[in-house]
Design a protein around this motif. Structure first.
Motif, PDB file in Angstrom:
ATOM      1  N   ARG A 225       0.644  -1.194   0.191  1.00 47.80           N
ATOM      2  CA  ARG A 225      -0.150  -0.234   0.283  1.00 47.80           C
ATOM      3  C   ARG A 225       0.637   1.321   0.287  1.00 47.80           C
ATOM      4  NH1 ARG A 225      -4.264   1.327   4.914  1.00 47.80           N
ATOM      5  NH2 ARG A 225      -1.866   2.042   6.074  1.00 47.80           N
ATOM      6  N   GLY A 226       0.366   2.281  -0.644  1.00 52.45           N
ATOM      7  CA  GLY A 226       0.289   3.264  -0.862  1.00 52.45           C
ATOM      8  C   GLY A 226       0.149   4.778  -0.486  1.00 52.45           C
ATOM      9  N   PHE A 227       0.399   5.912   0.091  1.00 52.32           N
ATOM     10  CA  PHE A 227      -0.826   7.549   0.015  1.00 52.32           C
ATOM     11  C   PHE A 227      -0.228   7.837  -0.691  1.00 52.32           C
ATOM     12  CE2 PHE A 227      -2.346   4.714   3.841  1.00 52.32           C
ATOM     13  CZ  PHE A 227      -3.702   4.988   4.090  1.00 52.32           C
ATOM     14  N   ALA A 257       7.199  -3.470   6.834  1.00 47.38           N
ATOM     15  CA  ALA A 257       6.511  -2.595   8.061  1.00 47.38           C
ATOM     16  C   ALA A 257       6.675  -1.213   7.497  1.00 47.38           C
ATOM     17  CB  ALA A 257       7.666  -1.764   8.665  1.00 47.38           C
ATOM     18  N   LEU A 258       5.794   0.172   7.845  1.00 46.08           N
ATOM     19  CA  LEU A 258       5.220   1.095   7.228  1.00 46.08           C
ATOM     20  C   LEU A 258       7.435   1.579   6.993  1.00 46.08           C
ATOM     21  CD1 LEU A 258       3.807   3.697   5.987  1.00 46.08           C
ATOM     22  CD2 LEU A 258       3.775   4.717   8.987  1.00 46.08           C
ATOM     23  N   LEU A 287      -8.027   4.579   5.644  1.00 45.38           N
ATOM     24  CA  LEU A 287      -6.927   5.812   6.242  1.00 45.38           C
ATOM     25  C   LEU A 287      -6.083   6.278   7.626  1.00 45.38           C
ATOM     26  CD1 LEU A 287      -5.845   9.005   4.283  1.00 45.38           C
ATOM     27  CD2 LEU A 287      -8.040   9.785   5.834  1.00 45.38           C
ATOM     28  N   SER A 288      -4.753   6.362   6.831  1.00 39.68           N
ATOM     29  CA  SER A 288      -3.729   6.416   7.711  1.00 39.68           C
ATOM     30  C   SER A 288      -3.740   7.904   8.319  1.00 39.68           C
ATOM     31  CB  SER A 288      -2.479   5.446   7.710  1.00 39.68           C
ATOM     32  OG  SER A 288      -1.798   5.885   8.501  1.00 39.68           O
ATOM     33  N   THR A 289      -3.544   8.631   8.924  1.00 43.19           N
ATOM     34  CA  THR A 289      -3.829   9.773   9.828  1.00 43.19           C
ATOM     35  C   THR A 289      -1.285  10.101   9.570  1.00 43.19           C
ATOM     36  OG1 THR A 289      -4.188   9.816  11.747  1.00 43.19           O
ATOM     37  CG2 THR A 289      -5.280  10.414  10.308  1.00 43.19           C
ATOM     38  N   GLU A 290      -1.473   9.570  10.455  1.00 43.33           N
ATOM     39  CA  GLU A 290       0.495   8.747  10.766  1.00 43.33           C
ATOM     40  C   GLU A 290       1.403   8.585   9.548  1.00 43.33           C
ATOM     41  OE1 GLU A 290       3.883   8.088  11.929  1.00 43.33           O
ATOM     42  OE2 GLU A 290       2.094   9.079  12.969  1.00 43.33           O
ATOM     43  N   VAL A 291       0.383   8.611   7.759  1.00 45.69           N
ATOM     44  CA  VAL A 291       1.376   8.308   7.034  1.00 45.69           C
ATOM     45  C   VAL A 291       1.314   9.561   6.564  1.00 45.69           C
ATOM     46  CG1 VAL A 291       1.498   7.446   4.944  1.00 45.69           C
ATOM     47  CG2 VAL A 291       0.859   5.986   6.428  1.00 45.69           C
ATOM     48  N   LEU A 292      -0.282  10.015   6.657  1.00 47.63           N
ATOM     49  CA  LEU A 292      -0.436  11.590   5.618  1.00 47.63           C
ATOM     50  C   LEU A 292       0.786  12.064   6.732  1.00 47.63           C
ATOM     51  CD1 LEU A 292      -3.708  11.294   5.360  1.00 47.63           C
ATOM     52  CD2 LEU A 292      -1.946  10.755   3.513  1.00 47.63           C
ATOM     53  N   ARG A 293       0.753  12.538   7.981  1.00 42.40           N
ATOM     54  CA  ARG A 293       1.079  13.593   8.737  1.00 42.40           C
ATOM     55  C   ARG A 293       3.362  13.728   7.933  1.00 42.40           C
ATOM     56  NH1 ARG A 293       5.485  13.209  12.223  1.00 42.40           N
ATOM     57  NH2 ARG A 293       5.236  11.033  12.943  1.00 42.40           N
ATOM     58  N   ARG A 294       3.226  12.246   7.702  1.00 38.56           N
ATOM     59  CA  ARG A 294       4.173  12.090   7.804  1.00 38.56           C
ATOM     60  C   ARG A 294       5.126  12.561   5.983  1.00 38.56           C
ATOM     61  NH1 ARG A 294       7.851   5.740   9.336  1.00 38.56           N
ATOM     62  NH2 ARG A 294       6.459   5.525  11.109  1.00 38.56           N
ATOM     63  N   LEU A 295       4.105  12.219   5.341  1.00 40.47           N
ATOM     64  CA  LEU A 295       4.353  12.854   4.248  1.00 40.47           C
ATOM     65  C   LEU A 295       4.491  14.156   4.312  1.00 40.47           C
ATOM     66  CD1 LEU A 295       2.205  10.306   2.065  1.00 40.47           C
ATOM     67  CD2 LEU A 295       4.458  10.380   2.687  1.00 40.47           C
ATOM     68  N   THR A 314      -6.446  13.599  -0.379  1.00 39.38           N
ATOM     69  CA  THR A 314      -5.289  12.112  -0.467  1.00 39.38           C
ATOM     70  C   THR A 314      -5.613  10.927  -1.122  1.00 39.38           C
ATOM     71  OG1 THR A 314      -3.512  10.633   1.587  1.00 39.38           O
ATOM     72  CG2 THR A 314      -6.520  11.393   1.559  1.00 39.38           C
ATOM     73  N   TYR A 315      -4.885   9.865  -2.022  1.00 41.42           N
ATOM     74  CA  TYR A 315      -5.471   8.944  -2.419  1.00 41.42           C
ATOM     75  C   TYR A 315      -4.415   7.625  -2.106  1.00 41.42           C
ATOM     76  CZ  TYR A 315      -2.665   9.800  -6.687  1.00 41.42           C
ATOM     77  OH  TYR A 315      -1.587  10.286  -7.353  1.00 41.42           O
ATOM     78  N   LEU A 316      -5.023   6.266  -2.114  1.00 38.60           N
ATOM     79  CA  LEU A 316      -4.237   5.152  -1.846  1.00 38.60           C
ATOM     80  C   LEU A 316      -4.544   4.473  -2.720  1.00 38.60           C
ATOM     81  CD1 LEU A 316      -5.486   2.165  -0.506  1.00 38.60           C
ATOM     82  CD2 LEU A 316      -5.993   4.362   0.586  1.00 38.60           C
TER      83      LEU A 316
END
Length: 389
Positions: A225-227, A257-258, A287-295, A314-316
């Motif tokens: 998976r990727g955002f 892992a992420l 939806l992963s808010t942690e991923v979006l925060r990191r991006l 955002t999209y994945l």
């Protein structure tokens, strides 16, 4: 069930890889039926950024594919309408310290021996290429062969470019592969009826392993998976595809892992695309808010000006991952008549035309444009069966 007039080949999957397979097969004079349970570019292709990259690839078989693909994309850009948004803007890989710069220098030296053009850029010259880059970066490498397309439009236009040799069957899920008395492929069974052809191409992306199972063969394709974050339309803030040095390591990693690394690029339409993340979580679309925060944090560290910009959506998507990071391309000796064109992970858009060219060569008995042995579909050992209790 109703039957339809046979084609020379059935391509399962209407993403950009399937579209390229259909286009080059049609160009070789074959009649093609493309089947997909959804719309054109409804899977991984529609969730892609459209990257056509050599900069992130180690010397070896995948880089050989990518170098030939860059030539093919330039040819296609002259044939396809401007809506595919082909842009030979180049990639810029940057390092924030001396150790990172040394690693980039060593990586680029290996790539150059394999035919990649890589130009070192000192820290004081980075802003000549990207005026909005953060200050204090040590340097980087410019890769002028990197480019970008609008992937969904590219898939649709490739299918259209095949003319009346390509027939589309959308909204039809493949439920079985039809075989003859010797196990040879005879076509597919879909939710709308049977389609007959002596060859079937598995271009089903992240579902490529599932389709292979219908033929009784093992192909361990897994979703990764990727955002992507998309900003509001902007003036051209980012001129190249710009990414941090750790992106290359993330691409090559097999970790479930992420992982996130800063990747930022502008588009002709104005929005800036921000990636990249990778994790193996099956087909979980949460939806992963942690991923979006990191991006967001990674992007603003590279381009501080983006800190004042709105992200409008955002999209994945799910990259079709194979354990050795190489796609499966070509005939499957375990199932005569079945060919594979899947498992490209995040490089499918870039590698689509060369994949299509190879598949067309295999279908017509022509010599493939490069050695396809590293991509053979039967290279993965079958999983050990669990003994009965």
């Amino acid at each position: 069930m109703p039957t339809r007039k046979p084609s020379d080949v059935i391509v399962v999957g209407a993403g950009v890889v399937g579209a390229a397979c259909a286009y080059y097969a049609a160009l070789a004079g074959l009649s093609v039926t493309v089947v997909d349970r959804g719309p054109v570019a409804g899977g991984t292709t529609g969730a892609g950024e459209g990257n056509l990259l050599v900069s992130d690839k180690e010397p070896g078989p995948e880089l050989e594919l990518a170098l030939l693909a860059t030539t093919l994309w330039r040819e296609l850009a002259d044939l396809l309408p401007p809506q595919v948004e082909y842009e030979a803007k180049g990639g810029l890989v940057v390092a924030s310290g001396e150790s990172g710069m040394r690693a980039l220098r060593e990586f680029a030296a290996r790539q150059e021996k394999a035919g990649v053009t890589a130009q070192e850029v000192t820290g004081d010259r980075l802003h000549d290429l990207e005026p909005q880059l953060a200050p204090g970066l040590t340097g980087g490498f410019l890769y002028p062969q990197d480019a970008q397309v609008m992937p969904a439009h590219a898939a649709a236009r490739l299918l259209r470019a095949g003319g009346d040799r390509i027939r589309l069957r959308l909204g039809e899920e493949v439920t079985a592969l039809l075989t003859g008395p010797g196990g040879e492929i005879r076509g597919v069974r879909t939710t709308a009826g049977d389609l007959h052809a002596p060859h079937v191409v598995n271009a089903a992306g992240t579902w490529g392993g599932t389709l292979a199972e219908l033929a009784g063969v093992h192909l361990p394709v897994l979703p990764r998976r990727g955002f992507v974050l998309v900003t509001e339309p902007l003036p051209r803030v980012v001129r190249h595809k710009v990414y941090a040095a750790d992106y290359v390591a993330d691409v090559a990693s097999g970790s479930a892992a992420l992982q996130t690394s800063a990747v930022v690029e502008g588009t002709p339409a104005g929005p800036v695309l921000i990636g990249a993340s990778r994790e193996r979580v099956g087909f979980d679309r949460t939806l992963s808010t942690e991923v979006l925060r990191r991006l967001a944090a990674g992007a603003t560290a590279l381009f501080p000006v983006l800190g004042t910009v709105r992200a409008i959506r955002t999209y994945l998507g799910f990259r079709p991952y194979l354990p050795d990071h190489l796609p499966a391309i070509g005939p499957d000796p375990r199932a005569p008549g079945l060919l594979h064109a899947c498992g490209h992970e995040g490089a499918g858009i870039g590698l689509a035309p060369v994949t299509g060219l190879v598949v067309a060569a295999c279908l017509t008995g022509a010599e493939p444009p490069l050695d396809i042995h590293p991509f053979r579909p039967d290279r993965f050992p079958a999983p050990e069966s669990t003994p009965a209790p």
